[in-house]
Structure formats: structure tokens, C-alpha cells
Design an enzyme around this catalytic site. Structure first.
Site, PDB file in Angstrom:
ATOM      1  N   LYS A 124       0.881  -1.327  -0.438  1.00 49.74           N
ATOM      2  CA  LYS A 124      -0.185  -0.276  -0.070  1.00 49.74           C
ATOM      3  C   LYS A 124       0.755   1.447  -0.117  1.00 49.74           C
ATOM      4  CE  LYS A 124      -3.338   2.794   0.706  1.00 49.74           C
ATOM      5  NZ  LYS A 124      -4.332   2.772  -0.084  1.00 49.74           N
TER       6      LYS A 124
ATOM      7  N   ASN B  49     -11.864   4.332  -7.461  1.00 44.08           N
ATOM      8  CA  ASN B  49     -11.907   4.699  -6.446  1.00 44.08           C
ATOM      9  C   ASN B  49     -11.413   6.012  -6.108  1.00 44.08           C
ATOM     10  OD1 ASN B  49      -9.132   4.470  -5.329  1.00 44.08           O
ATOM     11  ND2 ASN B  49      -8.466   3.622  -7.166  1.00 44.08           N
TER      12      ASN B  49
ATOM     13  N   GLY C  30      -7.429   7.784  -1.379  1.00 47.91           N
ATOM     14  CA  GLY C  30      -6.305   9.474  -1.080  1.00 47.91           C
ATOM     15  C   GLY C  30      -5.269   8.479  -0.192  1.00 47.91           C
ATOM     16  N   LEU C  31      -4.819   7.912  -0.207  1.00 48.83           N
ATOM     17  CA  LEU C  31      -3.683   7.345   0.184  1.00 48.83           C
ATOM     18  C   LEU C  31      -3.719   7.248   1.799  1.00 48.83           C
ATOM     19  CD1 LEU C  31      -0.982   9.723  -2.115  1.00 48.83           C
ATOM     20  CD2 LEU C  31      -1.615   6.840  -1.755  1.00 48.83           C
TER      21      LEU C  31
ATOM     22  N   ASN D 164       5.687   1.369  -2.138  1.00 44.99           N
ATOM     23  CA  ASN D 164       4.625   1.892  -3.274  1.00 44.99           C
ATOM     24  C   ASN D 164       5.165   3.723  -2.515  1.00 44.99           C
ATOM     25  OD1 ASN D 164       2.698   4.102  -3.578  1.00 44.99           O
ATOM     26  ND2 ASN D 164       2.946   2.647  -5.343  1.00 44.99           N
TER      27      ASN D 164
ATOM     28  N   ASN E  39       5.204   6.817  -6.912  1.00 47.93           N
ATOM     29  CA  ASN E  39       4.325   6.748  -6.406  1.00 47.93           C
ATOM     30  C   ASN E  39       4.345   9.275  -7.079  1.00 47.93           C
ATOM     31  OD1 ASN E  39       1.586   8.064  -6.853  1.00 47.93           O
ATOM     32  ND2 ASN E  39       1.046   6.362  -5.844  1.00 47.93           N
TER      33      ASN E  39
ATOM     34  N   CYS F 117      -0.967   9.254  -8.579  1.00 48.34           N
ATOM     35  CA  CYS F 117      -1.920   9.348  -7.911  1.00 48.34           C
ATOM     36  C   CYS F 117      -3.351  10.340  -7.691  1.00 48.34           C
ATOM     37  CB  CYS F 117      -2.044   8.730  -5.933  1.00 48.34           C
ATOM     38  SG  CYS F 117      -3.416   8.237  -5.845  1.00 48.34           S
TER      39      CYS F 117
ATOM     40  N   THR G  69      -4.284   4.515 -12.342  1.00 48.56           N
ATOM     41  CA  THR G  69      -5.605   4.835 -13.007  1.00 48.56           C
ATOM     42  C   THR G  69      -5.910   6.134 -13.830  1.00 48.56           C
ATOM     43  OG1 THR G  69      -6.166   6.056 -10.310  1.00 48.56           O
ATOM     44  CG2 THR G  69      -6.434   3.241 -10.573  1.00 48.56           C
TER      45      THR G  69
END
Lengths: 304, 258
Positions: free
Chosen positions: A45, A69, A72-73, A99, A127, A130, A193
């Protein structure tokens, strides 16, 4: 006996199947269903320097052959990860990647340097893609100059394999991939995404609290495949393909398009055993086509 | 946490109730694993162009001798419509048993099991388990009208059933909170275990809080994975966001920001 192993620019995978961040928790959530260590790697995650509560509920919309989705981390921060979660991950005999996300370059750098200290973590997935956070995240990954800047900054403090996860929400993903390569990335993974939206017509309201969110699932595969094909022919570093992989055939298509490995994401929600089925399916494919190794399959698209 | 499985069950009975609900009886190929009352399953839908994710459905009943479990489902959209079309012999893949379930050890001797609409679903197995443990549970069910009272004969085999209907067609007219069990006798119960629409659960929780009676509620948020990894189904708690699927669906009301 076919050889499923892949050398991802120094990162050795026993097979090309990894799990996409945010869809596989920290791995142990799947211990009841599969032997997590049998995979090529797991990417846990998204982790940030400070704890994050994430976005308000509702965070999910189902779409035709996909979902949106807006988590929001949500995560407990890198200190909690190092102290409480990392010790539970050292039992796995596969690559465990973290990540890493953030809001500012300083956040990212600090978080990455903490992860650099963890012996059993051979790589990070940076990442910069996002779509569900207000600051940072995708902002870095939509601009080649900002991409190169942040990758270079992480490169200075992170001394193991540096994978950079790219967003598809750009005019030219090739330009972003080249910037990541120039900044010192060891590999790139794509796609994160796609920015999407769902409306509840009866109530004339957005379905998710943030109005827009990240779309994934089977529906995004053609876009992901196209981008993997474009990027893998534009950069020298290996490409890890993801986006809508639901079965072994999908995974094989990404390898043919030029990916050196794949990540399985949303499909884990529908079948928690899908990753091992995909490993078996790739093996079957290679045997059926008289290939000795995955490397024969990678970038094997015949266009004439 | 109980060990979870992914298993192909066979539909051995499929009964429509009032065109709005379906009761599925599903047979396990071998022995059923341990299942807690209040846990749920994630059902894989038959292939469909419009429905992609699994559907979380609470476990209505468990029969170890027959190797069956039952799901009581309200048909509300495309996914549940597909489930209502299943027939005997069809296979259905479940990921189960999921979530925590109700705290049987804290329910006390005289729990009141409050269900609204299809929220009565988890109460059958829950009632049976409590009786097995020597408790004397009572049910309190609310529905819009008489036909919304589901599986009444089955519940009456286990314990006393108190009823309210909004139209007064049977039982006390009004909501469950208008029933004397809650309005005047709430302190006689050792705990309240509640499942139903959100406004009903909040109203019951408020009464329980005022009376100082322990109260657990079973939440239903939109979810994808069912195992605590996608983080989509969160509810706000005093300790921050928690996953309804893996840290719930049952919460003691003082954990919540209600």
C-alpha cells in the site's frame, strides 16, 4: 521446464507477476488464499511520510467492467510502517516493494530514505501518479520537468531499485517515461488509474465524495496496453505493465507488448487467488508455444 | 480472525419471496468451516456486462449437518437481480467468512435482536447461536408492511418475535423505536444487536446510549475487496477510518462517531 524468471534491471523476479499497490494490502491479507511468496513480487500500500486519513466515504463506484476509487492514500505513515508492518513482511521469500507517495519533494525524499534503511525491501515504486490527493501525487507525474526533478531527488537518497509509477492522465506518457529515465529510474510501471467520474442520475449527485476518482479494472486494459507498447519502445529501462489484467491471457498480452513484468490490481478484489492462476497460465502459454523462457515472450509482437 | 476461503458452492434451493427478495440455499462440497454470526460472504456474480465487483451479502443461516448456508437477499440492482435468477444446480463462488460478527460473549443473557427490512438476515443464525449458548434472546423486527416481514415462521421457532410495521398492518404501528421493548423496557435487555437501515440503527443506538445498554450495529458500506485491502468501505470511528469489511461490519456504538 520453462524459465519464468525475469531480471528487471538488477531486480530478480522468480516470475513476472507482481501485485499492484493499493489492491493487495501488505500481502498478509492474502495469506489465507495463496502462497504470497510464490509471486514475483508484491507492492504494498502507498506509504507517505505522515499518516493520512484518506478521503471521506463513499470512495467507490462500480462501472461497466471496472470501478472508480478515491481512497486518497489512507495509511499510517512511514514510521508506523517501519515499526509495525515491516517486521511482518520479512517472512516472505519474494520481493516486497513499498509504494512511496507524498505531497512535496521533501516528503518523498524523507519517506524514501527511511525505506532505504529496510534490508528486506529491495525496491520502491515511486508513486507520482495518484489522482486522489489534492497536493503532490499526480501533479509531479503530469509534467516531464517535475518528473525528472523528483526522480533525481529520490535517486540521491535511494540506493536500491527505483521503479517509477506513471499516470496515464497525460498528453504523452512517453515524454514522462523519458523524464523518469533521465532522472535515474531503474524501471517504470504503468498505468496508474485513469481519472474518471460517476454520477447518480436519480439524486443528481456524484457517486464518490471527491466527485472524480481513479478508474481501474478490465475496461482500462486497451489503454494500458497501448501505453506500455509505446513506452517500452521509447525507453531503455524495463517497463512493468498494469491496468485491467484479469487473467493470464491479459498478462501475456502485456509481455508481448513489451512489458518485462506485470502487476495485477483490481482483479485481486474479484478473485483473491487470481495472481497464482496468472503465474500458472503464463507457464502454460509458454509450454503451448514451445518457448523456454518468459524473455522470449517479452516484446514479441509481430506487426508484419 | 477466522480463516477465510474461496469456494464454489452449489445452489440447492432458490426461493423468491414477494418478488423483492431471494432466499438462496448453498451447499458446500465438504464440511463448512467455522462461521461467526454476523459475518458475511462476497458473492461472485455470474458473468455480466454491467456488474463487475463481488456483492457482500450477510449470512442468514448455517446448517452444518446439510453443509449448507443461506443468504437472504433483497433485489435492489443489477447485481442482486442476477443472483435472483440463479436456479438449482448453479455454482456460486464465495469468499467467506468475512468480517468480525457480533460479540456473542458480550451479549449477555437477554439480548434484543433488532432487525429492519432485510436487516433481519443475520438475525436467524445469531439467534440460534445465542440460544445454543444458553441465552434467552428476543427479536424486534420492523418493516414497512406485513409482506416486508421476512422468514417470520423460522424466527418464531427460536424466540419471541416483536413486530412493528409502518402501516400498522401487523404488530405495533410505527418504527422499532416506537415498540414498548425499546420505548419502555429497554433496560430489561442485556444488549441490543442491530441490523437495518442507517436511520433506524442510529435511532436505536441513541435509545441504547440513553439507557446505558450495550449496543452493537452491523454496517453496510459499498465495498470492493471484502478483506480490508481496497479501503473503500471505511466508516468514521473515534480511532479514525476503519474498514467495515474487515474491522466490522459489526461495531459497538461507542466506537463510532454517532
Amino acid at each position: 521446464m520453462v524459465d519464468l524468471s525475469v531480471n528487471l534491471n538488477g531486480l530478480q523476479l522468480k516470475n513476472p507477476v507482481m501485485t499492484a499497490s493499493g489492491t493487495f494490502g501488505y500481502g498478509y491479507e492474502y495469506d489465507d488464499f495463496i502462497d504470497v511468496s510464490s509471486l514475483g513480487g508484491i507492492i504494498v500500500k502507498g506509504t507517505t511520510l505522515a499518516p493520512r486519513e484518506g478521503n471521506a466515504y463513499p470512495r467507490l463506484a462500480e462501472t461497466p467492467q471496472g470501478m472508480i476509487n478515491a481512497v486518497g492514500l489512507q495509511n499510517k505513515g512511514v514510521d508506523y510502517f517501519c515499526k509495525n508492518i515491516y517486521p511482518k513482511l520479512t517472512k516472505y521469500t519474494t520481493n516486497v516493494l513499498v509504494n512511496v507517495s507524498g505531497s512535496t519533494i521533501d516528503d518523498y525524499v524523507e519517506c524514501a530514505s527511511r525505506i532505504n534503511e529496510l534490508d528486506a525491501i529491495p525496491a520502491i515504486e515511486l508513486n507520482i501518479s495518484c489522482p486522489n490527493v489534492k497536493h503532490g501525487g499526480m501533479a509531479f507525474g503530469t509534467n516531464p520537468v517535475a518528473t525528472e526533478e523528483i526522480v533525481s531527488a529520490i535517486r540521491k537518497v535511494y540506493h536500491k531499485h527505483l521503479m517509477v509509477k506513471l499516470t496515464p492522465n497525460v498528453t504523452s506518457i512517453v515524454d514522462i517515461a523519458k523524464a523518469a529515465e533521465a532522472g535515474g529510474a531503474d524501471s517504470v510501471s504503468l498505468i496508474n488509474t485513469l481519472l474518471g467520474m460517476a454520477i447518480d442520475a436519480e439524486r443528481r449527485r456524484p457517486v464518490i465524495s471527491t466527485i472524480t476518482g481513479g478508474m481501474s479494472g478490465a475496461a482500462v486494459k486497451p489503454i494500458a496496453l497501448r501505453m506500455v507498447w509505446q513506452v517500452s519502445h521509447a525507453v531503455k529501462i524495463p517497463v512493468v505493465g498494469l491496468g485491467g489484467i484479469m487473467n493470464a491471457t491479459d498478462a501475456v498480452e502485456f509481455l508481448i507488448a513489451g512489458a518485462s513484468a506485470v502487476e495485477v490490481g483490481t482483479a485481486n478484489f474479484i478473485d483473491p487467488t487470481i495472481t497464482v492462476k496468472i503465474v500458472d497460465g503464463i507457464r502454460d502459454y509458454l509450454e503451448r508455444h514451445n518457448m523456454n523462457s518468459v524473455s522470449e515472450l517479452i516484446d514479441s509482437l509481430q506487426t508484419e | 480472525m477466522l480463516k477465510r476461503f474461496t469456494t464454489d458452492f452449489t445452489v440447492v434451493a432458490a426461493e423468491m419471496i414477494d418478488c423483492e427478495y431471494v432466499l438462496l440455499t448453498l451447499k458446500h462440497p465438504e464440511q463448512l468451516p467455522e462461521i461467526n454470526a454476523g459475518q458475511f460472504v462476497e458473492v461472485k456474480l455470474p458473468d455480466s456486462a454491467t456488474s463487475f465487483l463481488r456483492r457482500p451479502i450477510s449470512i442468514h443461516d448455517v446448517n452444518r449437518d446439510n453443509q449448507t448456508l443461506q443468504l437472504l437477499i433483497r433485489v435492489v440492482g443489477n447485481g442482486t437481480k442476477l443472483l435472483s435468477l440463479l436456479t438449482i444446480g448453479d455454482k456460486l463462488n464465495l469468499v467467506y467468512p468475512l468480517g468480525n460478527g457480533f460479540s456473542l460473549d458480550k451479549a449477555g443473557n437477554r439480548p434484543l435482536l433488532v432487525g429492519g427490512g432485510v436487516g433481519v438476515a443475520p438475525m436467524l443464525y445469531l439467534g440460534k447461536r445465542l440460544v445454543e449458548m444458553g441465552a434467552q434472546p428476543e427479536f424486534l423486527f420492523g418493516a414497512r408492511n406485513k409482506s416486508g416481514l421476512l422468514r417470520l415462521a423460522e424466527f418464531e421457532k427460536i424466540a419471541k418475535v416483536n413486530i412493528t410495521t409502518e402501516d400498522g398492518s401487523v404488530g405495533t404501528k410505527g418504527f422499532v423505536t416506537n415498540h414498548s421493548a425499546i420505548e419502555s423496557n429497554i433496560a430489561n435487555y442485556s444488549s441490543l444487536l442491530v441490523c437495518g437501515p442507517m436511520p433506524m440503527m442510529k435511532a436505536v443506538a441513541a435509545k441504547a446510549k440513553a439507557a446505558g445498554v450495550r449496543c452493537e450495529v452491523s454496517l453496510e458500506n459499498k465495498m470492493a475487496c471484502g478483506i480490508g485491502v481496497c479501503l473503500c468501505c471505511v466508516t468514521e470511528t473515534k480511532e479514525g477510518h476503519k474498514c467495515v469489511c474487515s474491522q466490522g461490519p459489526v461495531f459497538e456504538i461507542n466506537e463510532l462517531k454517532w
